[in-house]
Design a protein around this motif. Structure first.
Motif, PDB file in Angstrom:
ATOM      1  N   LYS A 180       0.843  -1.188   0.000  1.00 34.95           N
ATOM      2  CA  LYS A 180       0.000   0.000   0.000  1.00 34.95           C
ATOM      3  C   LYS A 180       0.877   1.235   0.000  1.00 34.95           C
ATOM      4  N   GLN A 181       0.275   2.344  -0.359  1.00 37.34           N
ATOM      5  CA  GLN A 181       1.019   3.598  -0.454  1.00 37.34           C
ATOM      6  C   GLN A 181       1.079   4.295   0.894  1.00 37.34           C
ATOM      7  N   PHE A 182       2.277   4.609   1.340  1.00 42.22           N
ATOM      8  CA  PHE A 182       2.492   5.398   2.549  1.00 42.22           C
ATOM      9  C   PHE A 182       3.291   6.633   2.174  1.00 42.22           C
ATOM     10  N   GLU A 183       3.153   7.694   2.967  1.00 44.68           N
ATOM     11  CA  GLU A 183       4.125   8.778   2.893  1.00 44.68           C
ATOM     12  C   GLU A 183       5.437   8.201   3.402  1.00 44.68           C
ATOM     13  N   THR A 184       6.560   8.565   2.789  1.00 48.25           N
ATOM     14  CA  THR A 184       7.835   8.004   3.208  1.00 48.25           C
ATOM     15  C   THR A 184       8.768   9.098   3.713  1.00 48.25           C
ATOM     16  N   VAL A 185       9.737   8.682   4.523  1.00 47.46           N
ATOM     17  CA  VAL A 185      10.747   9.608   5.042  1.00 47.46           C
ATOM     18  C   VAL A 185      12.125   8.979   4.822  1.00 47.46           C
ATOM     19  N   PRO A 186      13.136   9.798   4.508  1.00 45.20           N
ATOM     20  CA  PRO A 186      14.487   9.262   4.313  1.00 45.20           C
ATOM     21  C   PRO A 186      15.108   8.865   5.638  1.00 45.20           C
ATOM     22  N   VAL A 187      15.927   7.824   5.613  1.00 47.28           N
ATOM     23  CA  VAL A 187      16.603   7.363   6.822  1.00 47.28           C
ATOM     24  C   VAL A 187      18.070   7.114   6.522  1.00 47.28           C
ATOM     25  N   SER A 188      18.879   7.075   7.568  1.00 42.53           N
ATOM     26  CA  SER A 188      20.309   6.822   7.401  1.00 42.53           C
ATOM     27  C   SER A 188      20.752   5.577   8.157  1.00 42.53           C
ATOM     28  N   VAL A 189      19.773   4.738   8.544  1.00 39.70           N
ATOM     29  CA  VAL A 189      20.088   3.458   9.198  1.00 39.70           C
ATOM     30  C   VAL A 189      19.693   2.331   8.251  1.00 39.70           C
ATOM     31  N   PRO A 190      20.279   1.150   8.421  1.00 39.92           N
ATOM     32  CA  PRO A 190      19.905   0.026   7.553  1.00 39.92           C
ATOM     33  C   PRO A 190      18.421  -0.295   7.673  1.00 39.92           C
ATOM     34  N   ILE A 191      17.798  -0.552   6.547  1.00 46.00           N
ATOM     35  CA  ILE A 191      16.370  -0.841   6.511  1.00 46.00           C
ATOM     36  C   ILE A 191      16.140  -2.348   6.562  1.00 46.00           C
ATOM     37  N   GLN A 192      15.277  -2.772   7.473  1.00 48.36           N
ATOM     38  CA  GLN A 192      14.844  -4.170   7.536  1.00 48.36           C
ATOM     39  C   GLN A 192      13.427  -4.268   6.978  1.00 48.36           C
ATOM     40  N   ARG A 193      12.882  -5.465   6.979  1.00 50.86           N
ATOM     41  CA  ARG A 193      11.580  -5.683   6.350  1.00 50.86           C
ATOM     42  C   ARG A 193      10.480  -4.798   6.939  1.00 50.86           C
ATOM     43  N   HIS A 194      10.445  -4.643   8.276  1.00 56.73           N
ATOM     44  CA  HIS A 194       9.330  -3.928   8.903  1.00 56.73           C
ATOM     45  C   HIS A 194       9.717  -2.564   9.483  1.00 56.73           C
ATOM     46  N   THR A 195      10.884  -2.029   9.146  1.00 55.77           N
ATOM     47  CA  THR A 195      11.291  -0.714   9.647  1.00 55.77           C
ATOM     48  C   THR A 195      10.259   0.336   9.239  1.00 55.77           C
ATOM     49  N   TYR A 196       9.897   1.222  10.165  1.00 52.76           N
ATOM     50  CA  TYR A 196       8.904   2.250   9.842  1.00 52.76           C
ATOM     51  C   TYR A 196       9.236   3.545  10.572  1.00 52.76           C
TER      52      TYR A 196
END
Length: 205
Positions: A100-116
């Motif tokens: 589904k479509q979410f608003e997104t934000v940039p991050v500087s940590v490693p992304i895992q499957r459920h990171t939010y």
């Protein structure tokens, strides 16, 4: 670094098999093998955006074969900004296979499957000294990380309401501590920690 190496190393960093990576992108395993093979084919233009999003890089980085990380930058990608209700049911979030479509934000940590990401409401974590999280701050939360005393965490109480506090330990008991001294420290009791805060930013508009 070449595009082939960038894709192969990115897939391994995500702990995904060739088939899992292919399934997340809606392509065949053979296509992934070609992308990772020296002298093989690169992702078609129609697939580039999905590959780049999954790897947490830009299309330009994918095409050039040079990631921002290799240039000294620390940007890893983007994660969905969810509501408190969605945070309580974080497994609906799948960064490797968005549904589904979410608003997104940039991050500087490693992304895992459920990171939010989650927006701070209220002033219970506002402090005049040390760390402070004013209303409107954006938290990047990792639900698959084991919480430790001192971590800032998202907890879910027995009424399925989320709360943002610091996890502290006194003796053998755990407590949820607000940074604002006007609010009481409460025992963890029946609540459970559902995410560890990795970083935060302040968004004004």
């Amino acid at each position: 670094m070449s595009t082939h190496n960038l894709i192969r190393e990115g897939r391994k960093r995500l702990n995904m098999s060739e088939q899992q990576f292919a399934d997340a992108l809606g392509v065949s395993r053979g296509a992934v093998q070609q992308w990772e093979k020296p002298g093989g084919t690169a992702p078609k233009r129609t697939n580039q955006a999905r590959v780049a999003r999954l790897l947490g890089i830009s299309i330009a980085e994918l095409v050039s074969g040079v990631s921002a990380g290799s240039r000294g930058a620390d940007m890893r990608g983007e994660v969905p900004l969810v509501s408190e209700v969605e945070a309580g049911n974080y497994t609906v979030i799948d960064n490797f296979k968005p549904k589904k479509q979410f608003e997104t934000v940039p991050v500087s940590v490693p992304i895992q499957r459920h990171t939010y990401a989650l927006r701070v409401h209220g002033d219970s974590m506002v402090s005049e000294v040390g760390d402070s999280f004013p209303p409107g701050s954006i938290l990047v939360v990792e639900p698959e990380m084991t919480p430790e005393p001192g971590d800032y965490v998202i907890a879910l109480n027995e009424a399925n309401e989320t709360t943002f506090k610091q996890l502290v330990k006194d003796g053998g008991d755990f407590y949820l501590k607000p940074l604002n001294t006007r609010y009481p420290i409460k025992p963890l009791d029946g609540a459970r920690v559902i995410g560890v805060v990795r970083e935060f930013t302040k968004r004004f508009r």
